[in-house]
Design an enzyme around this catalytic site. Sequence first.
Site, PDB file in Angstrom:
ATOM      1  N   GLY A 142       0.810  -1.210   0.000  1.00 53.42           N
ATOM      2  CA  GLY A 142       0.000   0.000   0.000  1.00 53.42           C
ATOM      3  C   GLY A 142       0.842   1.257   0.000  1.00 53.42           C
ATOM      4  O   GLY A 142       0.989   1.918   1.033  1.00 53.42           O
ATOM      5  N   TYR A 143       1.394   1.577  -1.165  1.00 57.08           N
ATOM      6  CA  TYR A 143       2.230   2.776  -1.295  1.00 57.08           C
ATOM      7  C   TYR A 143       1.539   3.851  -2.138  1.00 57.08           C
ATOM      8  O   TYR A 143       1.165   4.894  -1.632  1.00 57.08           O
ATOM      9  CB  TYR A 143       3.564   2.411  -1.963  1.00 57.08           C
ATOM     10  CG  TYR A 143       4.635   1.862  -1.046  1.00 57.08           C
ATOM     11  CD1 TYR A 143       4.347   1.393   0.231  1.00 57.08           C
ATOM     12  CD2 TYR A 143       5.961   1.797  -1.464  1.00 57.08           C
ATOM     13  CE1 TYR A 143       5.342   0.882   1.050  1.00 57.08           C
ATOM     14  CE2 TYR A 143       6.962   1.290  -0.650  1.00 57.08           C
ATOM     15  CZ  TYR A 143       6.649   0.838   0.600  1.00 57.08           C
ATOM     16  OH  TYR A 143       7.635   0.336   1.406  1.00 57.08           O
ATOM     17  N   GLU A 199      13.351  -4.762  -3.846  1.00 56.99           N
ATOM     18  CA  GLU A 199      12.382  -5.148  -4.880  1.00 56.99           C
ATOM     19  C   GLU A 199      13.044  -5.765  -6.103  1.00 56.99           C
ATOM     20  O   GLU A 199      12.448  -6.577  -6.796  1.00 56.99           O
ATOM     21  CB  GLU A 199      11.573  -3.916  -5.305  1.00 56.99           C
ATOM     22  CG  GLU A 199      10.437  -4.231  -6.230  1.00 56.99           C
ATOM     23  CD  GLU A 199       9.527  -3.037  -6.441  1.00 56.99           C
ATOM     24  OE1 GLU A 199       8.466  -3.219  -7.041  1.00 56.99           O
ATOM     25  OE2 GLU A 199       9.879  -1.923  -6.011  1.00 56.99           O
ATOM     26  N   SER A 243      -1.196  -4.165  -6.514  1.00 57.36           N
ATOM     27  CA  SER A 243      -1.171  -5.483  -7.147  1.00 57.36           C
ATOM     28  C   SER A 243      -1.616  -6.565  -6.171  1.00 57.36           C
ATOM     29  O   SER A 243      -1.180  -6.597  -5.017  1.00 57.36           O
ATOM     30  CB  SER A 243       0.233  -5.805  -7.654  1.00 57.36           C
ATOM     31  OG  SER A 243       0.630  -4.890  -8.640  1.00 57.36           O
TER      32      SER A 243
END
Length: 386
Positions: free
Chosen positions: A127-128, A244, A161
């Site tokens: 949740g960015y 990431e 996503s």
Amino acid sequence: MAPEIALRAADIRAWLREHLTGEFAPLIGAGGPGREHEQLDLRARWERVLGAAGWIGLGWPAPYGRGASIAEQVVFFEEYARAGGPGRLSHIGEYLLAPTLIAHGTDAQRDRFLPPIARAEELWCQGYSEPGAGSDLAGVRTRATLEDGRWRITGQKVWTSLAHVADWCFVLARTDPAATRKAGLSYLLVPMRQPGVTVRPIMQLTGTSEFNEVFFDGALADADLVVGAPGDGWRVATSTLSYERGVATLGQQLGFARELAAVVAAARANGSFDDPVVADRIADAWAGLQGLRHHALRALSATAPDPTGASVAKLLWAGWHQRLGELAMDVGGAASTVAEAAPYELTDAQRLFLFTRADTIYGGSDEIQRNIVADQILGRVQRGTR
């Protein structure tokens, strides 16, 4: 002499050959970028098989993972990609949250969350991004207040996503309303299956929905579900981003190689390979892919962390992949522009082209990545540390 690798390629290959059969045979090649909607229930079961065999959390230190070396992890990811292993549903928890908890979490948080991630029993989303703060992570406006021993979260996230299948979300929220930008942010672990959380899929150009809008309307998280100190969310969130693009990028590049091979095969089949312009573009794509691989290997073998490494890697592969999608359409000629009526059964080349339109945007736009690189390099020059 190269170091001995305990996780041998032949053993991994044999395990995958044995298990990607029977009920899991339809998963071979499924669930990649632009195809996250495929076989969700079956892929969830596959994740649990991976977890039971100890393939999740390879690089985590004991007692949570196997403590595999970078070389061993590379072997696994490359063999997984060669076998056509399906797109992973647990990758956000395994590759983003877990390293963050290992670096910044409490013992209680690690004990609570790492084992279920390793067993693929709990799936995560990130949740960015927000409607007014996509690549501008410091501009998030989602707020969280501490009330009666729990965080109450209100706001909206976007491009989230796998939120529609996730059990938990790590959320960057503003916990100090008087602070601005990077200050006053906190990194919260929020359960998704509760009142006050609404998930709405976003339709993509490919006709599928792998990311979502997420609305928090007074959703709750326990007070101890903040990673790092309250107000330290910027440091924790940016460390997550540095994880990431790790060893999994080498597996990603094998997927790119398969896509390039399909373009070459199509060009040979329709005769466009004889066009010197097309042949030159194919050669350029091949050379670029070799560059991506060697850059990734160099980054993984570096003795000191490079704060610009993740951004440079993103800039390199996103542009390359987008050009490959354009090449695939040009090789296909006029037929590439034709699709069946809704729900639009796209060819692999069409899906590649359409989905790669987003490559230079998601995960931090090219403009933001260049800003990060410039800030890090010029900042070090100004500080006299470079």
